[in-house]
Design a protein around this motif. Sequence first.
Motif, short mmCIF file in Angstrom:
data_model
loop_
_atom_site.label_atom_id
_atom_site.label_comp_id
_atom_site.label_asym_id
_atom_site.label_seq_id
_atom_site.Cartn_x
_atom_site.Cartn_y
_atom_site.Cartn_z
N SER A 15 0.90 -1.21 0.13
CA SER A 15 0.00 0.18 -0.08
C SER A 15 1.04 1.32 -0.09
O SER A 15 0.34 2.51 0.34
CB SER A 15 -0.98 0.05 1.18
OG SER A 15 -1.67 -1.02 1.34
N SER A 16 2.11 1.17 -0.11
CA SER A 16 3.04 2.22 -0.24
C SER A 16 3.25 2.67 1.14
O SER A 16 3.84 3.82 1.28
CB SER A 16 2.87 3.35 -1.37
OG SER A 16 2.65 2.79 -2.43
N ASN A 17 3.23 2.01 2.23
CA ASN A 17 3.43 2.60 3.43
C ASN A 17 4.87 2.27 3.83
O ASN A 17 5.39 1.05 3.53
CB ASN A 17 2.54 1.95 4.47
CG ASN A 17 1.04 2.30 4.44
OD1 ASN A 17 0.73 3.40 4.16
ND2 ASN A 17 0.26 1.41 4.52
N THR A 18 5.66 3.18 4.23
CA THR A 18 7.04 3.05 4.57
C THR A 18 7.31 3.07 5.83
O THR A 18 6.88 4.10 6.55
CB THR A 18 7.70 4.10 3.77
OG1 THR A 18 7.40 3.95 2.22
CG2 THR A 18 9.44 3.74 3.89
N ALA A 19 8.37 2.17 6.38
CA ALA A 19 8.67 2.44 7.79
C ALA A 19 10.38 2.32 7.62
O ALA A 19 10.93 1.66 6.79
CB ALA A 19 8.27 1.08 8.49
N HIS A 20 10.94 2.99 8.57
CA HIS A 20 12.42 2.89 8.63
C HIS A 20 12.99 2.47 10.07
O HIS A 20 12.12 2.76 11.02
CB HIS A 20 13.01 4.76 8.49
CG HIS A 20 12.47 5.00 7.27
ND1 HIS A 20 12.99 4.72 6.03
CD2 HIS A 20 11.67 5.94 6.74
CE1 HIS A 20 12.35 5.46 5.04
NE2 HIS A 20 11.37 6.22 5.56
N ALA A 21 14.00 1.98 9.96
CA ALA A 21 14.70 1.71 11.41
C ALA A 21 16.28 1.69 10.95
O ALA A 21 16.67 1.66 9.94
CB ALA A 21 14.51 0.11 11.77
N HIS A 22 16.87 1.85 12.36
CA HIS A 22 18.41 2.04 11.97
C HIS A 22 19.09 1.13 13.13
O HIS A 22 18.66 1.01 14.33
CB HIS A 22 19.05 3.36 11.94
CG HIS A 22 18.65 4.08 13.00
ND1 HIS A 22 17.69 4.91 13.42
CD2 HIS A 22 19.73 4.60 13.95
CE1 HIS A 22 17.82 5.53 14.43
NE2 HIS A 22 19.07 5.14 14.92
N VAL A 23 20.18 0.67 12.93
CA VAL A 23 21.10 0.12 13.88
C VAL A 23 22.37 0.81 13.99
O VAL A 23 23.00 0.99 12.94
CB VAL A 23 21.26 -1.42 13.58
CG1 VAL A 23 22.08 -2.16 14.46
CG2 VAL A 23 19.83 -2.09 13.70
N ASN A 24 22.83 1.00 14.92
CA ASN A 24 24.27 1.87 15.27
C ASN A 24 25.12 0.49 15.46
O ASN A 24 24.87 -0.17 16.55
CB ASN A 24 24.28 2.76 16.33
CG ASN A 24 23.36 3.79 16.10
OD1 ASN A 24 23.45 4.31 15.05
ND2 ASN A 24 23.00 4.68 17.11
N ILE A 25 26.25 0.49 14.58
CA ILE A 25 27.25 -0.43 14.69
C ILE A 25 28.57 0.36 15.31
O ILE A 25 28.97 1.05 14.56
CB ILE A 25 27.44 -1.31 13.52
CG1 ILE A 25 26.10 -1.78 13.02
CG2 ILE A 25 28.41 -2.17 14.10
CD1 ILE A 25 26.15 -2.32 11.78
N LYS A 26 29.06 -0.16 16.50
CA LYS A 26 30.45 0.40 17.05
C LYS A 26 31.57 -0.58 16.66
O LYS A 26 31.50 -1.41 17.42
CB LYS A 26 30.26 0.94 18.25
CG LYS A 26 31.55 1.80 18.99
CD LYS A 26 31.33 2.12 20.21
CE LYS A 26 32.65 2.86 20.58
NZ LYS A 26 32.74 3.23 22.14
N LEU A 27 32.17 -0.30 15.72
CA LEU A 27 33.39 -1.08 15.53
C LEU A 27 34.43 -0.57 16.35
O LEU A 27 34.98 0.38 16.33
CB LEU A 27 33.95 -1.25 14.10
CG LEU A 27 33.00 -1.85 13.31
CD1 LEU A 27 33.54 -1.79 11.54
CD2 LEU A 27 32.59 -3.21 13.49
N GLN A 28 35.03 -1.55 17.38
CA GLN A 28 36.35 -1.10 18.06
C GLN A 28 37.47 -2.04 18.02
O GLN A 28 37.50 -3.00 17.57
CB GLN A 28 35.75 -1.02 19.55
CG GLN A 28 34.98 -2.28 20.13
CD GLN A 28 34.39 -2.18 21.32
OE1 GLN A 28 34.24 -0.97 21.93
NE2 GLN A 28 33.86 -3.00 21.89
N ASP A 29 38.54 -1.44 18.64
CA ASP A 29 39.88 -2.06 18.52
C ASP A 29 40.28 -2.22 20.12
O ASP A 29 41.26 -1.36 20.19
CB ASP A 29 40.94 -1.49 17.49
CG ASP A 29 42.28 -2.04 17.58
OD1 ASP A 29 42.36 -3.34 17.91
OD2 ASP A 29 43.08 -1.57 16.89
#
Length: 174
Positions: A15-29
């Motif tokens: 139906s052209s409904n849009t949803a957004h999500a995001h994930v933060n990725i922390k790469l560390q050493d």
Amino acid sequence: VPGVYVRKYTVTDQSSNTAHAHVNIKLQDPDAPLIQMIGCERSIIMSEEMQEVGCYLEKQASTQMQYEDPGASCHDFVDGSLSHAVEVSGQVVDMKRVGTYIINYNCQDLSGNSAAAQPRTVIIYDTTPPDITLTGAAVNYVEAGFPFTDQGATCSDSLDGSIDVTTTSAIETN
């Protein structure tokens, strides 16, 4: 490369409904780099813990040669080779002076993690005996009761130069 990265997800239904999500990725050493000593003749090992504490080199003293250190390499799992960043500190090895010298190696990765410092012990030794030259004859015939006059000797050493000669025994001609 260590840092914070964002992965975005976008979903659209029929139906052209849009949803957004995001994930933060922390790469560390978090891991420190490792130093590998080059040119160790053998390692110094502590007997109680049987733990390696460094390496050492033994060199014959010389007035003609300069000490050339074999160096060390440094490697980090994230940054790769850091051999160009190895820091060297400690004593300057003088090939003309018998003694024990300590050289320390360290490096740091791009995340600021320091490697465990590695020492090298350099032992400069002298096994070359001095040269002694008799001034007089090697065999002397002296009649009993007459004085003996020692002609002496000269001495030189490849490292110490001219050395004073001392007589270790008296001669009795009576």
